[in-house]
Design a protein around this motif. Sequence first.
Motif, PDB file in Angstrom:
ATOM      1  N   UNK A  50       0.842  -1.205   0.000  1.00  0.00           N
ATOM      2  CA  UNK A  50       0.000   0.000   0.000  1.00  0.00           C
ATOM      3  C   UNK A  50       0.869   1.244   0.000  1.00  0.00           C
ATOM      4  N   UNK A  51       1.957   1.194   0.801  1.00  0.00           N
ATOM      5  CA  UNK A  51       2.853   2.353   0.907  1.00  0.00           C
ATOM      6  C   UNK A  51       3.521   2.634  -0.426  1.00  0.00           C
ATOM      7  N   UNK A  52       3.944   1.577  -1.098  1.00  0.00           N
ATOM      8  CA  UNK A  52       4.710   1.730  -2.344  1.00  0.00           C
ATOM      9  C   UNK A  52       3.781   1.951  -3.531  1.00  0.00           C
ATOM     10  N   UNK A  53       2.560   1.505  -3.401  1.00  0.00           N
ATOM     11  CA  UNK A  53       1.501   1.784  -4.360  1.00  0.00           C
ATOM     12  C   UNK A  53       1.870   1.400  -5.797  1.00  0.00           C
ATOM     13  N   UNK A  54       2.517   0.255  -5.946  1.00  0.00           N
ATOM     14  CA  UNK A  54       2.755  -0.291  -7.283  1.00  0.00           C
ATOM     15  C   UNK A  54       3.975   0.237  -8.009  1.00  0.00           C
ATOM     16  N   UNK A  55       4.717   1.184  -7.421  1.00  0.00           N
ATOM     17  CA  UNK A  55       5.823   1.753  -8.203  1.00  0.00           C
ATOM     18  C   UNK A  55       7.094   0.904  -8.162  1.00  0.00           C
ATOM     19  N   UNK A  56       7.093  -0.133  -7.357  1.00  0.00           N
ATOM     20  CA  UNK A  56       8.268  -0.995  -7.248  1.00  0.00           C
ATOM     21  C   UNK A  56       7.799  -2.381  -6.836  1.00  0.00           C
ATOM     22  N   UNK A  57       8.567  -3.386  -7.282  1.00  0.00           N
ATOM     23  CA  UNK A  57       8.192  -4.747  -6.913  1.00  0.00           C
ATOM     24  C   UNK A  57       8.531  -5.022  -5.435  1.00  0.00           C
ATOM     25  N   UNK A  58       7.626  -5.687  -4.759  1.00  0.00           N
ATOM     26  CA  UNK A  58       7.836  -6.004  -3.344  1.00  0.00           C
ATOM     27  C   UNK A  58       7.949  -7.517  -3.205  1.00  0.00           C
ATOM     28  N   UNK A  59       9.073  -7.952  -2.642  1.00  0.00           N
ATOM     29  CA  UNK A  59       9.262  -9.375  -2.401  1.00  0.00           C
ATOM     30  C   UNK A  59       8.879  -9.727  -0.971  1.00  0.00           C
ATOM     31  N   UNK A  60       8.640 -11.008  -0.717  1.00  0.00           N
ATOM     32  CA  UNK A  60       8.274 -11.429   0.634  1.00  0.00           C
ATOM     33  C   UNK A  60       8.918 -12.768   0.958  1.00  0.00           C
ATOM     34  N   UNK A  61       9.407 -12.866   2.200  1.00  0.00           N
ATOM     35  CA  UNK A  61       9.851 -14.149   2.709  1.00  0.00           C
ATOM     36  C   UNK A  61       9.327 -14.304   4.118  1.00  0.00           C
ATOM     37  N   UNK A  62       8.699 -15.439   4.387  1.00  0.00           N
ATOM     38  CA  UNK A  62       8.145 -15.632   5.721  1.00  0.00           C
ATOM     39  C   UNK A  62       8.356 -17.049   6.222  1.00  0.00           C
ATOM     40  N   UNK A  63       8.472 -17.169   7.524  1.00  0.00           N
ATOM     41  CA  UNK A  63       8.480 -18.472   8.177  1.00  0.00           C
ATOM     42  C   UNK A  63       7.392 -18.415   9.244  1.00  0.00           C
ATOM     43  N   UNK A  64       6.822 -19.562   9.559  1.00  0.00           N
ATOM     44  CA  UNK A  64       5.750 -19.540  10.559  1.00  0.00           C
ATOM     45  C   UNK A  64       5.817 -20.773  11.431  1.00  0.00           C
ATOM     46  N   UNK A  65       4.861 -20.869  12.323  1.00  0.00           N
ATOM     47  CA  UNK A  65       4.757 -22.061  13.161  1.00  0.00           C
ATOM     48  C   UNK A  65       5.840 -22.145  14.215  1.00  0.00           C
ATOM     49  N   UNK A  66       6.512 -21.021  14.483  1.00  0.00           N
ATOM     50  CA  UNK A  66       7.568 -21.041  15.486  1.00  0.00           C
ATOM     51  C   UNK A  66       8.949 -21.209  14.872  1.00  0.00           C
ATOM     52  N   UNK A  67       9.015 -21.310  13.530  1.00  0.00           N
ATOM     53  CA  UNK A  67      10.310 -21.378  12.837  1.00  0.00           C
ATOM     54  C   UNK A  67      10.814 -19.939  12.665  1.00  0.00           C
ATOM     55  N   UNK A  68      12.039 -19.705  13.101  1.00  0.00           N
ATOM     56  CA  UNK A  68      12.607 -18.362  13.013  1.00  0.00           C
ATOM     57  C   UNK A  68      13.545 -18.301  11.810  1.00  0.00           C
ATOM     58  N   UNK A  69      13.346 -17.340  10.894  1.00  0.00           N
ATOM     59  CA  UNK A  69      14.213 -17.285   9.707  1.00  0.00           C
ATOM     60  C   UNK A  69      15.647 -16.925  10.099  1.00  0.00           C
ATOM     61  N   UNK A  70      16.613 -17.459   9.364  1.00  0.00           N
ATOM     62  CA  UNK A  70      18.019 -17.154   9.655  1.00  0.00           C
ATOM     63  C   UNK A  70      18.494 -16.015   8.748  1.00  0.00           C
ATOM     64  N   UNK A  71      19.557 -15.294   9.169  1.00  0.00           N
ATOM     65  CA  UNK A  71      20.075 -14.197   8.329  1.00  0.00           C
ATOM     66  C   UNK A  71      20.456 -14.670   6.929  1.00  0.00           C
ATOM     67  N   UNK A  72      21.067 -15.861   6.821  1.00  0.00           N
ATOM     68  CA  UNK A  72      21.530 -16.294   5.499  1.00  0.00           C
ATOM     69  C   UNK A  72      20.357 -16.640   4.586  1.00  0.00           C
ATOM     70  N   UNK A  73      19.297 -17.228   5.124  1.00  0.00           N
ATOM     71  CA  UNK A  73      18.170 -17.547   4.226  1.00  0.00           C
ATOM     72  C   UNK A  73      17.395 -16.286   3.840  1.00  0.00           C
ATOM     73  N   UNK A  74      17.429 -15.270   4.729  1.00  0.00           N
ATOM     74  CA  UNK A  74      16.802 -13.992   4.380  1.00  0.00           C
ATOM     75  C   UNK A  74      17.559 -13.338   3.226  1.00  0.00           C
ATOM     76  N   UNK A  75      18.896 -13.364   3.315  1.00  0.00           N
ATOM     77  CA  UNK A  75      19.722 -12.774   2.255  1.00  0.00           C
ATOM     78  C   UNK A  75      19.531 -13.536   0.940  1.00  0.00           C
ATOM     79  N   UNK A  76      19.464 -14.861   1.067  1.00  0.00           N
ATOM     80  CA  UNK A  76      19.268 -15.703  -0.110  1.00  0.00           C
ATOM     81  C   UNK A  76      17.939 -15.370  -0.795  1.00  0.00           C
ATOM     82  N   UNK A  77      16.917 -15.143   0.013  1.00  0.00           N
ATOM     83  CA  UNK A  77      15.598 -14.794  -0.543  1.00  0.00           C
ATOM     84  C   UNK A  77      15.675 -13.486  -1.312  1.00  0.00           C
ATOM     85  N   UNK A  78      16.415 -12.516  -0.774  1.00  0.00           N
ATOM     86  CA  UNK A  78      16.584 -11.216  -1.460  1.00  0.00           C
ATOM     87  C   UNK A  78      17.330 -11.402  -2.774  1.00  0.00           C
TER      88      UNK A  78
END
Lengths: 253, 356
Positions: B321-349
């Motif tokens: 909503x903030x970006x309002x379509x002017x740029x692509x927004x990526x997403x990475x999520x973990x759930x169920x009590x799994x905490x994402x690690x720094x390296x997998x976050x970077x890999x997702x980017x």
Amino acid sequence: MKFGKDIISPENKVFEKTKLLTDEYLHYCPGCGHSVVHRLLMEALEDLNLGDETIGVAPVGCSVFAYHYMDIDMQQAAHGRAPAVATGIKRVMPDKTVFTYQGDGDLAAIGTAETIHACNRGENITFIFINNGIYGMTGGQMAPTTLENMKSSTSPYGRDLKSMGHPLKMTELVANLDGVAYATRQAVHTPALVRKCKKAIVKAFKLQKENKGTTFVEIVTNCNSGWKMRPVQANEWLQKNMIPYYPLGDIKK
Amino acid sequence: MEKDIKLMKGNEAIAEAAIRAGVDAYFGYPITPQSEVIEYLMAEQPEKRTGMVVLQAESEVAAINMIYGAAGAGKRVLTTSSSPGISLMQEGISYIAGAQLPCVLVNVVRGGPGLGTIQPSQADYFQSVKGGGHGDYKLIVLAPASVQESVDFTRLAFDIAFKYRNPVMLLTDGVLGQMMEKVEFFEQQERKKEDEPWATVGKAGRGHRNYITSLFIKPEKMYEVNLELQKKYREVEKNEVRYQEIDTEDADYLFVAYGTTARICQKACQLAREKGIKVGLLRPISLYPYPYDIINKLADKVKGVMVIEMNHGQMVEDVKLAINGKLEVGFMGRSGGIIPTPSEILEALENKFINK
């Protein structure tokens, strides 16, 4: 006899409305017990000089607008939660007088847990419990206190104990709890009962001021609209059917 | 003066902060992973330190209604719980918002839906910032990212709650509640002495009664009350937006994350820069009101925005909503009590914007 300004004089005065009732028109059905109990409750607070320091809690149900009529500080609670709201008020201001005003659906169905636990903790608050055996506000549905075979819009063929359970005697139930100092059942469908009921309410507030624990005053009343009866007929039906199942008097004193 | 520094668990630190913030009463019910709050308070006996009342309620439903009652008396009141318990409180929260009462709520979020897991999660974002209970109301939501912020925001939350007569929620999680960190405490604040003019404390000396209600049966009146609430929310949006920018000045890519996830993203930013990828982080601190403007501005300077959450995509909707379509927004999520690690976050980017 002439009716006019000439008869309005102090020596002719036989009744004065308590100052703790506002001048708003009551929305209750003609013949309903709520208005009588409102008056008794406010008279009791006025007699004890507690109007300035009392906080009342109104329920969801017919008396949801109790705060329109009672000229004291009040809070309107979610359905069934008045005892928890009153607990919150009393715990932060233990010197103030706090009461809940609740119907049978509010106190004995959706709010049973809050009722039992406030009583069990011995919260130093007063319950005013109006039992008319039916849901008035929503249009005459079955309440936990509806009598056996009694018809309502959700028990159109009468309450069947086997499938719908038994009429709940809340006052006997809470009287068993150690936190409860006083549990009584009263009624207001005759002048003599009205006077007795007021005494019970006064006693409850006095015990609260003495920090004795929870005080619980059930008042068995009619609901002529919900019962589909005329007011007098409803009072007669009440005497004949409600009172034998919900006998009047102190259960714990 | 010597600094008052302690090593404390997040939950216990919130409890101590509440005592020091001059809170009048705490009502709560045990639930993992937040039970240390009430355990600490019961052990600490704040009634002896400040006169603060602590009561274990019979349920979260009762607890939130005790909060309603005591808040209606104008007192500083706090409750804490975790996700399923906060769900139970939603009716009461709606009433509190409707009756315009100040109070502070803490949700130490665990994984859901249902009974879920006792492990940390950020899956209650929607519930916290988009409603939760019935009706058109807003909670003001603060998201701490450390034990220190949990303490500081507990005090801040009371200031904001009374400023707007609105419930304020601290949205933490099982990580922030359970981990121990160094924390510096503020000095003991006095409990409130003056009664609020609107509070129900008995009408003595006032000459008129006060009443607390959220019932407005006439449509015109209910509409008027809703407009009043909306006016208040616009004020909140003007004054209470909070966020933190980390390494955004020269960034080619931007992470947006709050709370625990923002801490992990900070490490991911470091790893990225070691590889020569310039990544910055925008950390929303207030989730309502949301920092839409700064995200919109930053979107003009970067090539891609990556939202990281411990859920399957909730706050990402606000970033879009903030970006309002002017740029692509990526997403990475973990759930169920799994905490994402720094390296997998970077890999997702990298997978989303660089190695595509």
